[in-house]
Each structure stands twice: as structure tokens, then as C-alpha cells.
Design a protein around this motif. Structure first.
Motif, PDB file in Angstrom:
ATOM      1  N   ILE A   1       9.378 -12.529  -1.944  1.00  0.00           N
ATOM      2  CA  ILE A   1      10.242 -11.947  -0.906  1.00  0.00           C
ATOM      3  C   ILE A   1       9.356 -11.114   0.018  1.00  0.00           C
ATOM      4  CG2 ILE A   1      12.167 -10.374  -0.433  1.00  0.00           C
ATOM      5  CD1 ILE A   1      13.336 -11.199  -3.138  1.00  0.00           C
ATOM      6  N   ARG A   2       9.267 -11.526   1.278  1.00  0.00           N
ATOM      7  CA  ARG A   2       8.350 -10.896   2.228  1.00  0.00           C
ATOM      8  C   ARG A   2       8.994  -9.719   2.956  1.00  0.00           C
ATOM      9  NH1 ARG A   2       3.970 -14.138   3.083  1.00  0.00           N
ATOM     10  NH2 ARG A   2       4.104 -16.252   2.198  1.00  0.00           N
ATOM     11  N   HIS A   3       8.137  -8.919   3.565  1.00  0.00           N
ATOM     12  CA  HIS A   3       8.561  -7.809   4.422  1.00  0.00           C
ATOM     13  C   HIS A   3       9.478  -6.836   3.680  1.00  0.00           C
ATOM     14  CE1 HIS A   3       6.813 -10.267   7.518  1.00  0.00           C
ATOM     15  NE2 HIS A   3       7.731 -11.203   7.380  1.00  0.00           N
ATOM     16  N   CYS A   4       9.123  -6.523   2.443  1.00  0.00           N
ATOM     17  CA  CYS A   4       9.962  -5.637   1.630  1.00  0.00           C
ATOM     18  C   CYS A   4       9.071  -4.661   0.878  1.00  0.00           C
ATOM     19  CB  CYS A   4      10.794  -6.458   0.649  1.00  0.00           C
ATOM     20  SG  CYS A   4      12.068  -5.507  -0.204  1.00  0.00           S
ATOM     21  N   ALA A   5       9.194  -3.386   1.203  1.00  0.00           N
ATOM     22  CA  ALA A   5       8.390  -2.346   0.578  1.00  0.00           C
ATOM     23  C   ALA A   5       9.286  -1.426  -0.242  1.00  0.00           C
ATOM     24  CB  ALA A   5       7.626  -1.552   1.626  1.00  0.00           C
ATOM     25  N   LEU A   6       9.080  -1.396  -1.546  1.00  0.00           N
ATOM     26  CA  LEU A   6       9.826  -0.492  -2.423  1.00  0.00           C
ATOM     27  C   LEU A   6       9.041   0.793  -2.596  1.00  0.00           C
ATOM     28  CD1 LEU A   6      10.938  -2.972  -5.257  1.00  0.00           C
ATOM     29  CD2 LEU A   6      12.030  -2.529  -3.047  1.00  0.00           C
ATOM     30  N   THR A   7       9.760   1.900  -2.627  1.00  0.00           N
ATOM     31  CA  THR A   7       9.094   3.187  -2.802  1.00  0.00           C
ATOM     32  C   THR A   7      10.007   4.161  -3.527  1.00  0.00           C
ATOM     33  OG1 THR A   7       7.967   5.020  -1.674  1.00  0.00           O
ATOM     34  CG2 THR A   7       9.876   4.069  -0.567  1.00  0.00           C
ATOM     35  N   ASP A   8       9.395   5.146  -4.188  1.00  0.00           N
ATOM     36  CA  ASP A   8      10.148   6.246  -4.795  1.00  0.00           C
ATOM     37  C   ASP A   8       9.773   7.576  -4.147  1.00  0.00           C
ATOM     38  OD1 ASP A   8       7.588   6.580  -5.692  1.00  0.00           O
ATOM     39  OD2 ASP A   8       8.084   6.636  -7.830  1.00  0.00           O
ATOM     40  N   ASP A   9       9.039   7.496  -3.029  1.00  0.00           N
ATOM     41  CA  ASP A   9       8.540   8.684  -2.327  1.00  0.00           C
ATOM     42  C   ASP A   9       9.633   9.253  -1.420  1.00  0.00           C
ATOM     43  OD1 ASP A   9       7.194  10.637  -0.973  1.00  0.00           O
ATOM     44  OD2 ASP A   9       5.533   9.347  -0.305  1.00  0.00           O
ATOM     45  N   ARG A  10      10.238  10.345  -1.840  1.00  0.00           N
ATOM     46  CA  ARG A  10      11.345  10.923  -1.062  1.00  0.00           C
ATOM     47  C   ARG A  10      10.899  11.515   0.270  1.00  0.00           C
ATOM     48  NH1 ARG A  10      15.430  13.897  -5.374  1.00  0.00           N
ATOM     49  NH2 ARG A  10      15.675  12.105  -6.791  1.00  0.00           N
ATOM     50  N   SER A  11       9.606  11.755   0.425  1.00  0.00           N
ATOM     51  CA  SER A  11       9.127  12.248   1.717  1.00  0.00           C
ATOM     52  C   SER A  11       9.266  11.183   2.803  1.00  0.00           C
ATOM     53  CB  SER A  11       7.664  12.688   1.608  1.00  0.00           C
ATOM     54  OG  SER A  11       6.811  11.565   1.395  1.00  0.00           O
ATOM     55  N   LEU A  12       9.496   9.934   2.383  1.00  0.00           N
ATOM     56  CA  LEU A  12       9.705   8.831   3.329  1.00  0.00           C
ATOM     57  C   LEU A  12      11.194   8.592   3.591  1.00  0.00           C
ATOM     58  CD1 LEU A  12       7.059   6.295   1.936  1.00  0.00           C
ATOM     59  CD2 LEU A  12       6.835   7.805   3.928  1.00  0.00           C
ATOM     60  N   PHE A  13      12.025   9.542   3.235  1.00  0.00           N
ATOM     61  CA  PHE A  13      13.474   9.385   3.386  1.00  0.00           C
ATOM     62  C   PHE A  13      13.854   9.041   4.826  1.00  0.00           C
ATOM     63  CE2 PHE A  13      17.596  11.422   4.412  1.00  0.00           C
ATOM     64  CZ  PHE A  13      18.424  10.660   3.592  1.00  0.00           C
ATOM     65  N   ASN A  14      13.323   9.761   5.790  1.00  0.00           N
ATOM     66  CA  ASN A  14      13.688   9.542   7.195  1.00  0.00           C
ATOM     67  C   ASN A  14      13.159   8.218   7.739  1.00  0.00           C
ATOM     68  OD1 ASN A  14      15.113  11.922   7.453  1.00  0.00           O
ATOM     69  ND2 ASN A  14      13.318  13.109   8.086  1.00  0.00           N
TER      70      ASN A  14
ATOM     71  N   TYR B   1      17.995 -11.741 -15.580  1.00  0.00           N
ATOM     72  CA  TYR B   1      17.656 -10.709 -14.599  1.00  0.00           C
ATOM     73  C   TYR B   1      17.506  -9.379 -15.340  1.00  0.00           C
ATOM     74  CZ  TYR B   1      18.997 -14.143 -11.089  1.00  0.00           C
ATOM     75  OH  TYR B   1      19.080 -15.285 -10.322  1.00  0.00           O
ATOM     76  N   ALA B   2      16.268  -9.065 -15.697  1.00  0.00           N
ATOM     77  CA  ALA B   2      16.029  -7.876 -16.507  1.00  0.00           C
ATOM     78  C   ALA B   2      15.162  -6.841 -15.800  1.00  0.00           C
ATOM     79  CB  ALA B   2      15.368  -8.277 -17.833  1.00  0.00           C
ATOM     80  N   ASP B   3      14.633  -7.179 -14.643  1.00  0.00           N
ATOM     81  CA  ASP B   3      13.719  -6.301 -13.918  1.00  0.00           C
ATOM     82  C   ASP B   3      14.468  -5.615 -12.774  1.00  0.00           C
ATOM     83  OD1 ASP B   3      11.667  -5.054 -12.571  1.00  0.00           O
ATOM     84  OD2 ASP B   3      10.333  -6.799 -12.563  1.00  0.00           O
ATOM     85  N   TRP B   4      14.512  -4.300 -12.800  1.00  0.00           N
ATOM     86  CA  TRP B   4      15.187  -3.564 -11.729  1.00  0.00           C
ATOM     87  C   TRP B   4      14.545  -3.854 -10.379  1.00  0.00           C
ATOM     88  CZ3 TRP B   4      19.733  -1.184 -12.153  1.00  0.00           C
ATOM     89  CH2 TRP B   4      20.179  -0.804 -13.424  1.00  0.00           C
ATOM     90  N   ARG B   5      13.258  -4.152 -10.372  1.00  0.00           N
ATOM     91  CA  ARG B   5      12.579  -4.425  -9.102  1.00  0.00           C
ATOM     92  C   ARG B   5      13.105  -5.704  -8.452  1.00  0.00           C
ATOM     93  NH1 ARG B   5       6.574  -3.906 -11.454  1.00  0.00           N
ATOM     94  NH2 ARG B   5       7.596  -5.321 -12.928  1.00  0.00           N
ATOM     95  N   GLU B   6      13.450  -6.688  -9.265  1.00  0.00           N
ATOM     96  CA  GLU B   6      14.011  -7.915  -8.702  1.00  0.00           C
ATOM     97  C   GLU B   6      15.344  -7.622  -8.014  1.00  0.00           C
ATOM     98  OE1 GLU B   6      14.830 -12.579  -9.861  1.00  0.00           O
ATOM     99  OE2 GLU B   6      14.394 -11.138 -11.449  1.00  0.00           O
ATOM    100  N   ARG B   7      16.130  -6.755  -8.618  1.00  0.00           N
ATOM    101  CA  ARG B   7      17.413  -6.387  -8.003  1.00  0.00           C
ATOM    102  C   ARG B   7      17.185  -5.670  -6.675  1.00  0.00           C
ATOM    103  NH1 ARG B   7      18.186  -4.693 -13.742  1.00  0.00           N
ATOM    104  NH2 ARG B   7      19.398  -6.347 -14.733  1.00  0.00           N
ATOM    105  N   LEU B   8      16.199  -4.776  -6.638  1.00  0.00           N
ATOM    106  CA  LEU B   8      15.914  -4.034  -5.410  1.00  0.00           C
ATOM    107  C   LEU B   8      15.356  -4.964  -4.332  1.00  0.00           C
ATOM    108  CD1 LEU B   8      14.293  -0.871  -7.041  1.00  0.00           C
ATOM    109  CD2 LEU B   8      16.569  -1.018  -6.018  1.00  0.00           C
ATOM    110  N   CYS B   9      14.493  -5.893  -4.728  1.00  0.00           N
ATOM    111  CA  CYS B   9      13.940  -6.843  -3.756  1.00  0.00           C
ATOM    112  C   CYS B   9      15.025  -7.732  -3.159  1.00  0.00           C
ATOM    113  CB  CYS B   9      12.872  -7.708  -4.419  1.00  0.00           C
ATOM    114  SG  CYS B   9      11.379  -6.810  -4.944  1.00  0.00           S
ATOM    115  N   THR B  10      16.069  -7.996  -3.941  1.00  0.00           N
ATOM    116  CA  THR B  10      17.173  -8.832  -3.456  1.00  0.00           C
ATOM    117  C   THR B  10      17.849  -8.204  -2.246  1.00  0.00           C
ATOM    118  OG1 THR B  10      17.526  -9.680  -5.699  1.00  0.00           O
ATOM    119  CG2 THR B  10      19.316  -9.983  -4.138  1.00  0.00           C
ATOM    120  N   ILE B  11      17.799  -6.890  -2.140  1.00  0.00           N
ATOM    121  CA  ILE B  11      18.367  -6.213  -0.960  1.00  0.00           C
ATOM    122  C   ILE B  11      17.691  -6.723   0.304  1.00  0.00           C
ATOM    123  CG2 ILE B  11      18.655  -3.991   0.205  1.00  0.00           C
ATOM    124  CD1 ILE B  11      18.731  -2.694  -2.586  1.00  0.00           C
TER     125      ILE B  11
END
Length: 371
Positions: A76-89, A314-324
Motif C-alpha cells: 500500500i503506497r503513499h501511507c505513513a503510520l506514526t505514533d508521534d503526537r507532535s505531528l498531530f497538526n 487479520y492479526a496485525d494492527w498495522r494492516e488495519r491501519l494501512c487499510t485506511i
């Protein structure tokens, strides 16, 4: 005379050429205007990288987001997952897992939420397992759930085209159940308490002080002919890893307790599982299981699906997030769940029907013959 004719002809040709150019320009302007208007009606195209911010790790269990997991693991291209809350905006989408926010709704950053940022409510629990949902009304744009009517629907598992699944190994036991959190008031506990009077069921898990290590789970279950894929609550589409992993992947025929058979059949072939609702009592269910286990050809018919399909878990939370990101272009950008609680509990209807159905059918005989 000839020179005069040529002069006139050239003049006419010039006029015709200029007229043709004018017409072409007019057509071009009209076409560009129409194309521009059409673009405003088209879904938003993702030509840039979407940033998806995960506000909490589900159940506090961290996983690696430091590399391009969506591309590398799920293409899945053009998809960046992050947990960095400083990137909220700078985040296009923010995902909130319900378990971590249900007691801290006031701490959500809704006052500083950028315009156009999409919020996703995420939970794989049934409605019975989600509390204080009403306080979230009006905050979320999309839902991520196992339910097929969720905006981002990711089930616990599914059957996909393919074959080559290993044949079930020889069986040394009849039926088993792995359960970690068993409450005596749950429907599954009541059914089991009655079933064990007529059938030996080997129970593993923390609730029975016989926990299994992760690598021991499937090999242990595979020794049994049947697995009790009993859900902890009855809701539409709530068909969990108890069926997909514990039973189908282990090579045991699932005996299911959950939503109605018709709901299971929307995910599985009708002859790939046994539903407790197909029987009038646990004694009748036990007799059927013994009969099928004693007839090898009849038992093997429950595995016909393996010739055409295999289990996708479907056991990986990252796969669910990438689906977004994969579904982003098709998701409504102006949607808001003004009554998230009503949407969540719309499937409670199924639990109601199940309880009424069983109570009516038992007619006072439930303590001795059903649960």
C-alpha cells in the motif's frame, strides 16, 4: 487573371484558416471549462503521502512503525503510520482505539483539531465490550471495525481463493475449547456446562489453569475432531479468531456459538461448520458430534472448502491501519457520527433475537437439556 484568382483563393484560405483556429480555440476553452467542473465532482485523489497518526497503541502493546510498513508488508503506497503526537497538526487521519479513550474522553485533542483532519474510531470488540460510547458522539468521521457496515471494515479473518492447506492430522481427542476469560453468566459458559454432561470436552486456557503457549495452541487443537468456537457475546458479524485461527487453521471442525447461521454463511460455506442452533438440546448436539467423528467420510466433508480456499487471518494492527490509506479516496470526507452509540448498538438486535429464540424454544427445559 490567374494571379487575381490565386490572390482571391489565398485570401479565402487565410480567412477559412483563421475561422477554423477560432472555432478550435472556442472548443478548447469549453472543453477545459467542462473538465475543470468535472474535477470538482470527482473523489479526492491521493497524490501525496497520507500521514496516519495512531493516538494510543491498542491495549498498550507497541509495534514497529519506524519504516514504510504499508508498502513493505502490504504493498500500500503513499501511507505513513506514526505514533508521534507532535505531528498531530500535520496528520491527515488520527486513529483512536476505544479501550484507551473510553475513560479519558475529556483528554481528546478536539479543541486543537485542524480543519479537514479525519478521526477514526477503532475497535474490534463487540458492542458488549465497548463502554461510554455516547460521550464520543459528534467527534468521529469514520469507524474501523470487524463489522461489514464499518467505514473501514477489517474482519478477524476470511476465506480467500487458493488451495494447498495441509490435510487435518489424525485425531486423538473428540472436542476441545481454549478459553481465558470465562464468566459463568455468559451464554457460552451455560452451553458448555450443559454440553459436558453428554460429551467430553478438554478445556485449555487460563480460566482452567491450563494455559497454552502461542506455539502450542494450533498443534494442541489439531489433535481434536471439533473445536468449540464459542463467542463471548452474540452480535452481527462478530466472528473472531476463535473460528478463523483456533479452529479452521488448526484443522478442527468448528462448533460455533455466535450470530445466527445465516450470518456465518455470509463468510463460510454452510457445510464447513456446525452451529449449536441446529440442535434442540446439547444432548442432541453431543450425539451428532460423536456420530460424525465415527464416520470418516462424513467428517471429511467438513473440509471440502480446503480444496478451493485458504484462511487469511487479520492479526496485525498495522494492516488495519494501512487499510485506511487503501480506502481513503472512497471514504466520505464530510461524514460525522453524531450518534456513534446508535450505530454501535444496532447489532444488539441479533443478541435479543438469539435470547428470545432460545428461551422460547426451551420452554422451561433449558436447565436440563440446553444450558
Amino acid at each position: 487573371m490567374l494571379a487575381t484568382v490565386l490572390t482571391i483563393s489565398n485570401s479565402s484560405l487565410q480567412k477559412l484558416l483563421f475561422a477554423a483556429i477560432k472555432v478550435a480555440l472556442v472548443v478548447l476553452v469549453i472543453w477545459l471549462a467542462a473538465f475543470s467542473m468535472d474535477l470538482t465532482k470527482r473523489p479526492h485523489r491521493t497524490t501525496h503521502t497520507l500521514r496516519v497518526l495512531l493516538w494510543h497503541y491498542p491495549f498498550g502493546k507497541r509495534f514497529n512503525l519506524s519504516w514504510d510498513v504499508c508498502l513493505d508488508l502490504y504493498n500500500i503506497r503513499h501511507c505513513a503510520l506514526t505514533d508521534d503526537r507532535s505531528l498531530f497538526n500535520q496528520s491527515h487521519v488520527v486513529v483512536f482505539h476505544h479501550r484507551e479513550i473510553q475513560s479519558r474522553v475529556s483528554a481528546l485533542p478536539w479543541e486543537r483539531r485542524p480543519s479537514g483532519q479525519m478521526w477514526v474510531w477503532m475497535s474490534l470488540e463487540s458492542p458488549s465490550g465497548n463502554k461510554r460510547v455516547k460521550e464520543l458522539n459528534g467527534l468521529f468521521n469514520w469507524t474501523l471495525s470487524y463489522r461489514r457496515d464499518a467505514d473501514i471494515s477489517v474482519p478477524y479473518g476470511e476465506l480467500v481463493s487458493g488451495s494447498g492447506a495441509p490435510q487435518p492430522r489424525p485425531k486423538t481427542g473428540l472436542a476441545t475449547w481454549v478459553v481465558s476469560n470465562k464468566k459463568t453468566t455468559q451464554l457460552r459458559s451455560l452451553v458448555y456446562a450443559s454440553l459436558r454432561n453428554h460429551l467430553r470436552v478438554d478445556v485449555f486456557g487460563k480460566s482452567n489453569h491450563r494455559p497454552l503457549c502461542p506455539d502450542c495452541l494450533l498443534p494442541t487443537i489439531s489433535n481434536y475432531s471439533f473445536y468449540l468456537a464459542f463467542e463471548n457475546s452474540v452480535h452481527q458479524d462478530y466472528i473472531t479468531e476463535k473460528l478463523w485461527r483456533n479452529s479452521l487453521m488448526a484443522g478442527a471442525v468448528p462448533v460455533v456459538l455466535g450470530p445466527p447461521r445465516s450470518n456465518y454463511e455470509e463468510f463460510l460455506p454452510p457445510d464447513s461448520f456446525i452451529h449449536v442452533d441446529d440442535f434442540h438440546s446439547t444432548r442432541e448436539l453431543a450425539d451428532y458430534l460423536k456420530e460424525v467423528a465415527g464416520n470418516e467420510s462424513r467428517y471429511q466433508r467438513y473440509f471440502e472448502w480446503r480444496k478451493m480456499a485458504t484462511v487469511k487471518l487479520y492479526a496485525d494492527w498495522r494492516e488495519r491501519l494501512c487499510t485506511i490509506c487503501a480506502k481513503y479516496e472512497r471514504l466520505p470526507k464530510t461524514k460525522v457520527y453524531h450518534d456513534l452509540e446508535a450505530w454501535l448498538h444496532s447489532s444488539v438486535f441479533y443478541m435479543w433475537l438469539m435470547m428470545i429464540h432460545k428461551t422460547t424454544r426451551c420452554q422451561g427445559r433449558c436447565n436440563s437439556t440446553w444450558w
